[in-house]
Design a protein around this motif. Sequence first.
Motif, PDB file in Angstrom:
ATOM      1  N   ASN A 397       0.839  -1.195   0.000  1.00 31.91           N
ATOM      2  CA  ASN A 397       0.000   0.000   0.000  1.00 31.91           C
ATOM      3  C   ASN A 397       0.873   1.243   0.000  1.00 31.91           C
ATOM      4  OD1 ASN A 397      -2.715  -1.206   0.242  1.00 31.91           O
ATOM      5  ND2 ASN A 397      -1.950  -1.944   2.207  1.00 31.91           N
ATOM      6  N   LEU A 398       0.288   2.366  -0.333  1.00 33.15           N
ATOM      7  CA  LEU A 398       1.024   3.636  -0.326  1.00 33.15           C
ATOM      8  C   LEU A 398       0.834   4.311   1.026  1.00 33.15           C
ATOM      9  CD1 LEU A 398       0.203   4.922  -3.920  1.00 33.15           C
ATOM     10  CD2 LEU A 398       2.185   3.610  -3.140  1.00 33.15           C
ATOM     11  N   ASP A 399       1.345   3.651   2.068  1.00 30.43           N
ATOM     12  CA  ASP A 399       1.217   4.199   3.413  1.00 30.43           C
ATOM     13  C   ASP A 399       2.463   3.857   4.224  1.00 30.43           C
ATOM     14  OD1 ASP A 399       0.914   1.486   3.934  1.00 30.43           O
ATOM     15  OD2 ASP A 399      -1.114   1.639   4.750  1.00 30.43           O
ATOM     16  N   TRP A 400       2.558   4.461   5.388  1.00 26.94           N
ATOM     17  CA  TRP A 400       3.725   4.287   6.241  1.00 26.94           C
ATOM     18  C   TRP A 400       3.891   2.832   6.672  1.00 26.94           C
ATOM     19  CZ3 TRP A 400       6.912   8.459   7.857  1.00 26.94           C
ATOM     20  CH2 TRP A 400       6.470   9.720   7.474  1.00 26.94           C
ATOM     21  N   ARG A 401       2.772   2.176   6.983  1.00 26.67           N
ATOM     22  CA  ARG A 401       2.868   0.800   7.483  1.00 26.67           C
ATOM     23  C   ARG A 401       3.535  -0.103   6.456  1.00 26.67           C
ATOM     24  NH1 ARG A 401       2.278  -2.862  10.724  1.00 26.67           N
ATOM     25  NH2 ARG A 401       1.817  -1.366  12.353  1.00 26.67           N
ATOM     26  N   SER A 402       3.122  -0.042   5.207  1.00 28.04           N
ATOM     27  CA  SER A 402       3.711  -0.901   4.185  1.00 28.04           C
ATOM     28  C   SER A 402       5.198  -0.622   4.005  1.00 28.04           C
ATOM     29  CB  SER A 402       2.986  -0.709   2.850  1.00 28.04           C
ATOM     30  OG  SER A 402       1.801  -1.487   2.793  1.00 28.04           O
ATOM     31  N   PHE A 403       5.576   0.650   4.044  1.00 28.16           N
ATOM     32  CA  PHE A 403       6.960   1.007   3.773  1.00 28.16           C
ATOM     33  C   PHE A 403       7.891   0.807   4.972  1.00 28.16           C
ATOM     34  CE2 PHE A 403       4.975   4.085   0.573  1.00 28.16           C
ATOM     35  CZ  PHE A 403       5.157   3.208  -0.478  1.00 28.16           C
ATOM     36  N   LEU A 404       7.346   0.793   6.180  1.00 29.58           N
ATOM     37  CA  LEU A 404       8.192   0.740   7.368  1.00 29.58           C
ATOM     38  C   LEU A 404       8.025  -0.515   8.211  1.00 29.58           C
ATOM     39  CD1 LEU A 404       7.980   4.410   8.721  1.00 29.58           C
ATOM     40  CD2 LEU A 404       9.944   3.308   7.637  1.00 29.58           C
ATOM     41  N   HIS A 405       6.810  -1.019   8.346  1.00 23.79           N
ATOM     42  CA  HIS A 405       6.539  -2.043   9.349  1.00 23.79           C
ATOM     43  C   HIS A 405       6.179  -3.413   8.779  1.00 23.79           C
ATOM     44  CE1 HIS A 405       6.540   1.432  11.904  1.00 23.79           C
ATOM     45  NE2 HIS A 405       5.425   1.908  11.402  1.00 23.79           N
ATOM     46  N   ASN A 406       5.934  -3.507   7.472  1.00 28.21           N
ATOM     47  CA  ASN A 406       5.469  -4.765   6.887  1.00 28.21           C
ATOM     48  C   ASN A 406       6.501  -5.406   5.980  1.00 28.21           C
ATOM     49  OD1 ASN A 406       2.953  -4.469   8.070  1.00 28.21           O
ATOM     50  ND2 ASN A 406       1.913  -3.847   6.192  1.00 28.21           N
ATOM     51  N   GLN A 407       6.449  -6.732   5.900  1.00 23.27           N
ATOM     52  CA  GLN A 407       7.083  -7.438   4.797  1.00 23.27           C
ATOM     53  C   GLN A 407       6.139  -7.358   3.609  1.00 23.27           C
ATOM     54  OE1 GLN A 407      10.377 -10.556   5.996  1.00 23.27           O
ATOM     55  NE2 GLN A 407       8.474 -11.440   5.301  1.00 23.27           N
ATOM     56  N   GLU A 408       6.644  -6.943   2.460  1.00 24.58           N
ATOM     57  CA  GLU A 408       5.838  -6.804   1.259  1.00 24.58           C
ATOM     58  C   GLU A 408       6.576  -7.429   0.082  1.00 24.58           C
ATOM     59  OE1 GLU A 408       2.891  -5.639   1.596  1.00 24.58           O
ATOM     60  OE2 GLU A 408       2.863  -4.092   3.152  1.00 24.58           O
ATOM     61  N   VAL A 409       5.851  -7.698  -0.984  1.00 23.96           N
ATOM     62  CA  VAL A 409       6.484  -8.173  -2.215  1.00 23.96           C
ATOM     63  C   VAL A 409       5.716  -7.625  -3.415  1.00 23.96           C
ATOM     64  CG1 VAL A 409       5.182 -10.364  -2.272  1.00 23.96           C
ATOM     65  CG2 VAL A 409       7.373 -10.176  -3.480  1.00 23.96           C
ATOM     66  N   ASN A 410       6.461  -7.088  -4.368  1.00 21.36           N
ATOM     67  CA  ASN A 410       5.914  -6.568  -5.620  1.00 21.36           C
ATOM     68  C   ASN A 410       6.696  -7.129  -6.792  1.00 21.36           C
ATOM     69  OD1 ASN A 410       4.489  -4.688  -3.862  1.00 21.36           O
ATOM     70  ND2 ASN A 410       4.273  -3.368  -5.656  1.00 21.36           N
ATOM     71  N   ALA A 411       6.074  -7.134  -7.940  1.00 16.53           N
ATOM     72  CA  ALA A 411       6.767  -7.414  -9.192  1.00 16.53           C
ATOM     73  C   ALA A 411       6.735  -6.151 -10.037  1.00 16.53           C
ATOM     74  CB  ALA A 411       6.108  -8.566  -9.940  1.00 16.53           C
ATOM     75  N   VAL A 412       7.880  -5.780 -10.594  1.00 18.73           N
ATOM     76  CA  VAL A 412       7.973  -4.680 -11.547  1.00 18.73           C
ATOM     77  C   VAL A 412       8.119  -5.287 -12.930  1.00 18.73           C
ATOM     78  CG1 VAL A 412       9.358  -2.725 -12.350  1.00 18.73           C
ATOM     79  CG2 VAL A 412       8.991  -3.075  -9.899  1.00 18.73           C
ATOM     80  N   VAL A 413       7.210  -4.934 -13.836  1.00 14.32           N
ATOM     81  CA  VAL A 413       7.198  -5.489 -15.197  1.00 14.32           C
ATOM     82  C   VAL A 413       7.456  -4.345 -16.176  1.00 14.32           C
ATOM     83  CG1 VAL A 413       5.916  -6.856 -16.880  1.00 14.32           C
ATOM     84  CG2 VAL A 413       5.476  -7.172 -14.433  1.00 14.32           C
ATOM     85  N   LEU A 414       8.425  -4.540 -17.074  1.00 13.42           N
ATOM     86  CA  LEU A 414       8.773  -3.516 -18.046  1.00 13.42           C
ATOM     87  C   LEU A 414       8.252  -3.886 -19.426  1.00 13.42           C
ATOM     88  CD1 LEU A 414      12.507  -2.845 -17.067  1.00 13.42           C
ATOM     89  CD2 LEU A 414      10.458  -1.672 -16.248  1.00 13.42           C
ATOM     90  N   GLY A 415       7.787  -2.893 -20.161  1.00 12.05           N
ATOM     91  CA  GLY A 415       7.356  -3.115 -21.533  1.00 12.05           C
ATOM     92  C   GLY A 415       5.949  -2.631 -21.797  1.00 12.05           C
ATOM     93  N   THR A 416       5.680  -2.336 -23.063  1.00 15.38           N
ATOM     94  CA  THR A 416       4.382  -1.783 -23.444  1.00 15.38           C
ATOM     95  C   THR A 416       3.293  -2.848 -23.536  1.00 15.38           C
ATOM     96  OG1 THR A 416       5.028  -1.967 -25.770  1.00 15.38           O
ATOM     97  CG2 THR A 416       5.380   0.151 -24.699  1.00 15.38           C
ATOM     98  N   ASP A 417       3.660  -4.103 -23.781  1.00 22.25           N
ATOM     99  CA  ASP A 417       2.636  -5.146 -23.888  1.00 22.25           C
ATOM    100  C   ASP A 417       1.893  -5.296 -22.561  1.00 22.25           C
ATOM    101  OD1 ASP A 417       3.357  -5.567 -26.480  1.00 22.25           O
ATOM    102  OD2 ASP A 417       4.552  -7.359 -26.093  1.00 22.25           O
ATOM    103  N   PHE A 418       2.636  -5.536 -21.505  1.00 23.84           N
ATOM    104  CA  PHE A 418       1.991  -5.643 -20.199  1.00 23.84           C
ATOM    105  C   PHE A 418       1.490  -4.281 -19.738  1.00 23.84           C
ATOM    106  CE2 PHE A 418       1.849  -5.893 -15.545  1.00 23.84           C
ATOM    107  CZ  PHE A 418       1.064  -7.033 -15.392  1.00 23.84           C
ATOM    108  N   GLY A 419       2.244  -3.224 -20.056  1.00 24.96           N
ATOM    109  CA  GLY A 419       1.794  -1.877 -19.701  1.00 24.96           C
ATOM    110  C   GLY A 419       0.441  -1.554 -20.306  1.00 24.96           C
ATOM    111  N   GLY A 420       0.179  -2.057 -21.518  1.00 23.96           N
ATOM    112  CA  GLY A 420      -1.123  -1.840 -22.143  1.00 23.96           C
ATOM    113  C   GLY A 420      -2.240  -2.522 -21.382  1.00 23.96           C
ATOM    114  N   LYS A 421      -1.973  -3.720 -20.863  1.00 25.85           N
ATOM    115  CA  LYS A 421      -2.975  -4.409 -20.048  1.00 25.85           C
ATOM    116  C   LYS A 421      -3.246  -3.647 -18.754  1.00 25.85           C
ATOM    117  CE  LYS A 421      -1.551  -8.920 -21.850  1.00 25.85           C
ATOM    118  NZ  LYS A 421      -0.921 -10.221 -21.523  1.00 25.85           N
ATOM    119  N   MET A 422      -2.186  -3.105 -18.174  1.00 24.46           N
ATOM    120  CA  MET A 422      -2.354  -2.331 -16.941  1.00 24.46           C
ATOM    121  C   MET A 422      -3.129  -1.038 -17.195  1.00 24.46           C
ATOM    122  SD  MET A 422      -0.964  -3.859 -14.272  1.00 24.46           S
ATOM    123  CE  MET A 422      -0.496  -2.546 -13.146  1.00 24.46           C
ATOM    124  N   ARG A 423      -2.858  -0.403 -18.311  1.00 28.45           N
ATOM    125  CA  ARG A 423      -3.590   0.823 -18.649  1.00 28.45           C
ATOM    126  C   ARG A 423      -5.065   0.503 -18.863  1.00 28.45           C
ATOM    127  NH1 ARG A 423      -3.204   3.693 -22.631  1.00 28.45           N
ATOM    128  NH2 ARG A 423      -2.974   5.811 -21.799  1.00 28.45           N
TER     129      ARG A 423
END
Length: 462
Positions: A397-423
Motif C-alpha cells: 500500500n502507499l502508506d507508512w505501514r507498508s513502507f516501514l513495518h510490513n514485509q511486502e512483495v511486488n513485481a515490476v514489469v517492463l514493456g508496453t505489452d503488459f503496460g497496455g494491459k495495466m492501462r
Amino acid sequence: MQAAYSWKLCITAILSLALGACSSLPTLTPDMARRDAPPVQLDGPQGPLSSARSKAILDRLQARGVETNIFKLHLAVEEAIVGSPLTSDNKVELLQDGPETYQAMINAIDAALDHINMESFIIEDDEVGQRFADALIAKQRAGVQVNLIRDSVGTLRTPSSFFSRLSAAGIQVLEFNPVNPLTAKAGWSVNQRDHRKLLIIDGRIAFLGGVNISSVYSGGSFSPQSIKRPNDALPWRDTHLQLEGPVVGELQKLFIETWEKQQGEPLAPRDYFPVSQHLGNDVVRAVGSSPDDPYSLIYVTLISALRSAQSEIWLTNAYFVPDPQLLAALKQAAARGVDVQLILPSSTDSWLVLHAGRAYYSELLKAGVKLHQRRDALLHVKTAVIDGVWSTVGSTNLDWRSFLHNQEVNAVVLGTDFGGKMRAAFLADLDKSEQITLEKWRRRPLDARVKELLGRLWEYWL
C-alpha cells in the motif's frame, strides 16, 4: 481486513513509541545512480545475459514505448539499490478479482508435483479458506511437500484448529512474528507484520498481489453476473499476477529467507530451484521489502519511477497515506506536465486509514493531481503503471505501514505489452469511479474534516 487488526496494532504502536522504536523512510537524492555505473544486465533462464544481449532487450522495450526517461534513469537507480536482478524470458498474466485469481491458484495447486510454498497475511476459516485447505492437504497426502507461512495478526481470528488440521496432514505451518511472545522464536516484534501474498508451485509458477485467502472475494466487481456476496456486501476489487520464468526463483529466495529468519523447521529437501525455461518475453524484477532491511526497496523503487516519469503516472491503491517524499514526487510530476491520476477507495474496511489519506486530497488537487473514488466495490488494489512501460503489482500500500513495518512483495514489469494491459485495467476502474474536484472537496462536511485530523495523528502506525 485492515480494520480487523488495526486496533491491536494501536496497542503495539503505543508500546513501540514508549520504547522509542521508530524507524524512518530514506531520503532519496535526485541522482542516486553512479554516472560511471556499468550497463544494466538482465538474468535469463541460464543465468546472467551478456551486456550486448541485455542491451538489445532493453532497447527493444524502449523503442516500443513512449518517450520516457525510465529506461535511462530509473533502471540505473534500481540496478544500484535493488538486490534482485532484472530477469528476461518471463510470462506474466494479469488476474483481476478473487474468483479468477482463486481458480488459477487452485488449478496450479492441483497440478503441483514437487512442492508448494505459500505465504499469506490473511487466511480465513470460511468457504474459500476451506477450499484451499482441502487442496493443500490433498497434495501433501499425494507426496507434494507443502510449506505455509501465515501472519499471526492477520490470522488472529482464524481458529487454531484450522491450522492444526493442516499440520496433522504433514504440512509445515510457520506463524510469522507470533502475538504470543512465549511462542516467538525470532524475537518479539509484533508490530512487524508479513503482509505478503505469495504462492509458489514447484519453483516454476508464482502468484502475488493483493488477494488474501477469504470469502470477501467471492463476488467479482466488474461483471453484473458475478456471484453476489451475503447481505449485499460490496464485492472486493483486487489485482494479482501469475508469473512463470526466471523471476520465480527470485520469489522463491524471498520465501525461504523469511522461513529461515523466523526459524521455521528445516524445509524438506525438494527441487526448490529447477532450471528455468524461456516462457515469454516479459522483463520482470521481484522486489521484496522487510522491516529488517536498512530501507524499503519497494519504496525506493517507486520514488525512482515517479521521478523518472515523462507522460503518465496512474496509481490505484487501497490504503493511501503518503509520506512527505511520496507527496512531493506526485506534486512535482504534475508540475512538469505529467498526467498524475490516482484511483482510491470510496468505501473501506478501515475508516481511520481512509480519512488519514483524505487529509492530503486538498494539497494534491491544488497541485493538479487528479483523484478518483472507485464506486460499487471495496477497492483493495495495489498497482501502478507509469508512461505505459513501467508497471508494478503487489501487496504494498502507499502508506507508512507498508513502507516501514510490513514485509511486502511486488513485481515490476517492463514493456508496453503488459503496460497496455495495466492501462486497460486502470481505465476500466476509472469508468466505474467518480472524480473528486477541488470545488467539491472544499464542500465536504465538518465531521469529515475531524476524521481526517484523527487519521493523521495515527498515520505512521496505520
